[in-house]
Design a protein around this motif. Sequence first.
Motif: not given
Length: 549
Positions: A120-132
């Motif tokens: 069960d996973y997500v693959v990170f990208d810039d947009e996702f990471i930048n929110q955290y």
Amino acid sequence: MKISALQKARYEYQPKLPGMLRHGIAEIGVKEGEATQSVADQAKIKALFPNTYGKKEITFEKGTNTSVAKKQVVGVILSGGQAPGGHNVVCGLYDALKAINPENVLYGFKNGPSGLIDDDYVVFDDEFINQYRNTGGFDIIGSGRTKLETEAQFEVATKVCQKHGITAIVIIGGDDSNTNAAVLAEYFAAHKTGVQVIGCPKTIDGDLKNDDIECSFGFDTATKTYSEVIGNIERDANSAKKYWHFVKVMGRSASHVALECALQTQPNICLISEEVAAKKMSLSQIADYIADSVEARANNGMNFGVAIIPEGVVEFVPEFSVLIAEINELLAGAKAEAFNALATWKEKYAFIEKGLTSESMNVFKILPEGIQKQLFLERDPHGNVQVSLIESEKLFSELVKNKLVERGFKGRFNPLHHFFGYEGRCAFPSNFDSDYCYSLGYNAAMLIQYGYTGYLSKISNLSKPASEWVAGGMPITKMMNIERRHGEDKPVIRKALVELDGKPFKYFEAHREEWAKETYFLYPGAIQYYGPAEVCDATTKTLALEQEK
Ligand code: FBP
């Protein structure tokens, strides 16, 4: 999604890396140190970890990057209780992987170690990471307490890694999770899976530390958060002059959190569980110790005070541990049903009186009724007393009250109770934790790139400015010894309890008498994120005292 002004501002914060990681990736060289051995039980640990034992300590330095170019597909897992800065470990890891090679991929396995098994996973990208970036919490992928320790789990993990072409797993966790990271690394190496495992030291409890790991992340922010509120309570107490505040703080068995809060706020009383155990203190002795302060202060017109109680203290009171063991035995198996079938507390009390030794019954009798009932009603799935649920802040205030009555105390004693734990685990990470965590993640990517496995990401020299921090890695097996767990000998990372001959405790010990009688409260205030470095970037008093020359 609406976000607070601080969150928005924190997105822009640029975490500080150790000086040696600030050069471009091409200029991060590696220096190998001595071969290592475990802190104890060397032969046994070596036999259990034939592929990962004895590796060398490594340090990064400015030089030439000699790692083999290889596309990395990395999976990251958050394990156990939340600790401020976890998001930044993921961000640092992501940024370094992308800086090494934009084709690198970072998977986040969801809800703790079980995410790897459940695929069960997500693959990170810039947009996702930048929110955290620079935010508290573990909500980026969630966390969990499933342990990765069985051969069957490792087989599934191998298949999941093969399916995604994963080259490395990063486990962000405490002593248990990193012990399991070492076991997983050994399994992957023994089965020639080509998957590396790197750990990162996390826990607000501060009990994952040793000669190599100066502190776990999250401890700084959590203790600053609790200390802010304790300081506010102290100021309220000193203003109203009518309450004694009993403040329990999280930290599981170890008292590092309580001690750090005491160093930051100088309360009248702070119990240290490790000292209670060393001096074999009874509940009555502890109550006397607190009552002495209440009386002395009252004699000087101060009917107020603050006492800090570490979460796990009752387990360290020898007579209380015996009582708990007897209760567990008393209700083992079918006996619990007979007990539960009794209709009234009076009948239950008679059952208890019959079953306990007279010594334990004497301890049981002095407990407030609410605590007595708690010991019998709230039990874990194995039927054992849940010691962590005991409201020790209420227990001690009640015992103190009884002592004062016994002593014929004529003054006022109005106790109030607090428990600080969850309030601090997801706070916006302090600058220290933002920097430290980002560095741990960034450094983990470098360890992966250089092909290391079974290592803990290590950043040291932490009481100095970040530019002087030292980045590298230490084989996890170096931190291990054999301990008895659930009736079996197990290789584990040694949990660090408060050292009674260590400088932080010694400092506290040297001052506590005056703090108990007079009012020396310190008001540390809220964590500051912007402003002079001495206000915003300094880490804990514990670390400062430990590293003081
Ligand atoms: P970790 O050891 O997993 O970092 O968790 C620490 C802690 O916050 C302890 O201080 C506390 O006793 C415990 O977690 C609470 O656990 P839970 O989150 O399951 O209620």
